[in-house]
Design a protein around this motif. Structure first.
Motif, PDB file in Angstrom:
ATOM      1  N   LEU A 151      38.610  63.991  55.203  1.00  0.00           N
ATOM      2  CA  LEU A 151      38.067  65.004  54.291  1.00  0.00           C
ATOM      3  C   LEU A 151      36.740  64.552  53.682  1.00  0.00           C
ATOM      4  N   LEU A 152      36.695  63.266  53.370  1.00  0.00           N
ATOM      5  CA  LEU A 152      35.446  62.727  52.814  1.00  0.00           C
ATOM      6  C   LEU A 152      34.290  62.895  53.799  1.00  0.00           C
ATOM      7  N   LYS A 175       7.165  61.849  49.680  1.00  0.00           N
ATOM      8  CA  LYS A 175       6.585  60.799  48.842  1.00  0.00           C
ATOM      9  C   LYS A 175       6.900  59.410  49.388  1.00  0.00           C
ATOM     10  N   VAL A 176       8.165  59.227  49.738  1.00  0.00           N
ATOM     11  CA  VAL A 176       8.577  57.898  50.226  1.00  0.00           C
ATOM     12  C   VAL A 176       7.901  57.599  51.562  1.00  0.00           C
ATOM     13  N   LEU A 177       7.871  58.580  52.442  1.00  0.00           N
ATOM     14  CA  LEU A 177       7.245  58.336  53.739  1.00  0.00           C
ATOM     15  C   LEU A 177       5.745  58.101  53.589  1.00  0.00           C
ATOM     16  N   LEU A 231      10.795  64.323  47.858  1.00  0.00           N
ATOM     17  CA  LEU A 231      11.079  62.883  47.804  1.00  0.00           C
ATOM     18  C   LEU A 231      10.833  62.255  49.183  1.00  0.00           C
ATOM     19  N   ASP A 232      11.308  62.941  50.219  1.00  0.00           N
ATOM     20  CA  ASP A 232      11.077  62.420  51.578  1.00  0.00           C
ATOM     21  C   ASP A 232       9.592  62.202  51.829  1.00  0.00           C
ATOM     22  N   GLN A 245      34.004  65.117  55.900  1.00  0.00           N
ATOM     23  CA  GLN A 245      33.661  66.534  56.095  1.00  0.00           C
ATOM     24  C   GLN A 245      32.945  67.156  54.901  1.00  0.00           C
ATOM     25  N   MET A 246      32.826  66.365  53.850  1.00  0.00           N
ATOM     26  CA  MET A 246      32.166  66.918  52.659  1.00  0.00           C
ATOM     27  C   MET A 246      30.666  66.993  52.885  1.00  0.00           C
ATOM     28  N   ALA A 247      30.093  68.101  52.520  1.00  0.00           N
ATOM     29  CA  ALA A 247      28.636  68.228  52.591  1.00  0.00           C
ATOM     30  C   ALA A 247      28.043  67.615  51.330  1.00  0.00           C
ATOM     31  N   LEU A 248      27.162  66.683  51.549  1.00  0.00           N
ATOM     32  CA  LEU A 248      26.582  65.978  50.401  1.00  0.00           C
ATOM     33  C   LEU A 248      25.289  66.639  49.953  1.00  0.00           C
ATOM     34  N   GLN A 249      24.989  66.439  48.699  1.00  0.00           N
ATOM     35  CA  GLN A 249      23.687  66.903  48.210  1.00  0.00           C
ATOM     36  C   GLN A 249      22.605  66.044  48.837  1.00  0.00           C
ATOM     37  N   GLU A 250      21.615  66.692  49.351  1.00  0.00           N
ATOM     38  CA  GLU A 250      20.570  65.946  50.056  1.00  0.00           C
ATOM     39  C   GLU A 250      19.340  65.777  49.176  1.00  0.00           C
ATOM     40  N   PRO A 251      18.600  64.710  49.397  1.00  0.00           N
ATOM     41  CA  PRO A 251      17.339  64.552  48.652  1.00  0.00           C
ATOM     42  C   PRO A 251      16.344  65.632  49.062  1.00  0.00           C
ATOM     43  N   SER A 252      15.462  65.959  48.155  1.00  0.00           N
ATOM     44  CA  SER A 252      14.515  67.042  48.441  1.00  0.00           C
ATOM     45  C   SER A 252      13.447  66.577  49.433  1.00  0.00           C
TER      46      SER A 252
END
Lengths: 162, 160
Positions: free
Chosen positions: A12-13, A28-30, A25-26, A15-22
């Motif tokens: 189940l864990l 900026k970091v890249l 942020l991607d 299968q959980m959809a996680l909150q993704e970074p915006s």
């Protein structure tokens, strides 16, 4: 723990959809990782500051040293000229010069220990023992005091008041 | 170091963000934490040990700093999760409803886990780190993180 439940929970864990970074942020970091700085800004600043201080210190030292050296050499040249023109006698100043210092031993003390003096200084001693004799201090350039002629013996001049 | 960081971010962006979100409880703060961590890491030399653990550890510290600074102990509860992805196997509508219910229970249960167990679950199950890596991140032995993870799972199971 119930062994049948464990895989279920983990499944189940997964299968959980996680909150993704915006995307912001991607990006900026890249962007940060693509720009490879040569140095950490703090380190760069510290190193720059060190060099600046060293350069300034060296420059100031050189200027001060040059100035001092120039002044010392100028004063030595003046002193030598004075000694060169020194003419004394047992009776006091000669040639009409009357500065009151002529003839004193202390006046030629400038010669002591100086290695690069003008080679000849003449001293005329007038006494009643005989004709005036000229004493010359032979002091070659680059010679130490010990290697030069003994100044005290050569140029002992009686004090004017004696 | 930049290439390495880029590679780690691309491979673990979700895990890094989830870890920061689990600590800060706020999406904005979590993004700030990740950003701050990478800003610090850019100027550093590559680590001697495992680089992934090192990056996670830096993000964790940044998140803790931000959380302490901004919230002063106030617990935010923005969920780590954003819904449920139905598995391909669950074609049966009844089982899908059941799974959704389980999902709701699980989300609540995970969000209410004790902090240490919560972090262990996030690092192991959501970020996909090994126990050794998760231990490095939290500065504790791998066995300790493993036991926290197991305790966390037990608590989750008790909700069903």
């Amino acid at each position: 723990m119930n062994p049948q439940k464990k895989p279920q929970v983990e499944k189940l864990l997964s299968q959980m959809a996680l909150q993704e970074p915006s995307e912001q942020l991607d990006n900026k970091v890249l962007e940060m990782t693509c720009q490879q700085p040569l140095l950490n800004p703090k380190v760069g600043m510290a190193i720059g500051f060190g060099w600046l201080s060293l350069t300034l210190t060296a420059l100031i030292s050189a200027l001060v040293g040059t100035g001092l050296g120039w002044r010392i050499s100028a004063s030595l040249a003046t002193g030598s000229a004075d000694v060169n023109s020194f003419v004394g006698s047992s009776d006091g100043p000669v040639d009409g010069r009357n500065d009151g210092l002529l003839g004193r031993e202390s006046d030629i003390s400038l010669l002591y220990g100086q290695e690069s003096q003008i080679s000849d200084e003449g001293f005329v001693l007038h006494d009643e023992m005989g004709p005036a004799r000229i004493y010359r201090l032979q002091k070659s350039r680059g010679l130490r005091r010990k290697q030069s002629l003994p100044i005290r013996e050569t140029a002992v001049i009686p004090m004017p008041e004696i | 170091m930049s290439d390495l960081l880029k590679e780690i971010y691309e491979g673990h962006r979700q895990g890094l963000f989830s870890l920061a979100l689990a600590i800060t409880g706020s999406r904005q703060s979590a993004e700030d934490a990740v950003h701050d961590a990478f800003t610090k890491l850019i100027g550093r030399k590559p680590p001697v040990g495992d680089a992934i653990s090192y990056v996670f550890k830096t993000v964790r510290h940044s998140a803790i700093d931000i959380h302490r600074r901004e919230q002063r102990g106030q617990k935010l509860s923005e969920s780590l999760f954003n819904g449920f992805i139905p598995s391909e196997e669950s074609v049966d509508p009844a089982s899908e409803i059941l799974n959704k219910e389980r999902d709701l229970i699980l989300r609540k249960a995970i969000d209410n886990l004790p902090e240490k167990e919560h972090e262990a679950i996030v690092l192991k199950a959501l970020a996909g780190l090994t126990f050794q890596q998760a231990g490095n991140v939290m500065g504790i032995p791998a066995k300790t993180i493993a036991s926290r993870y197991r305790r966390g799972l037990e608590r989750l199971e008790n909700h069903f």
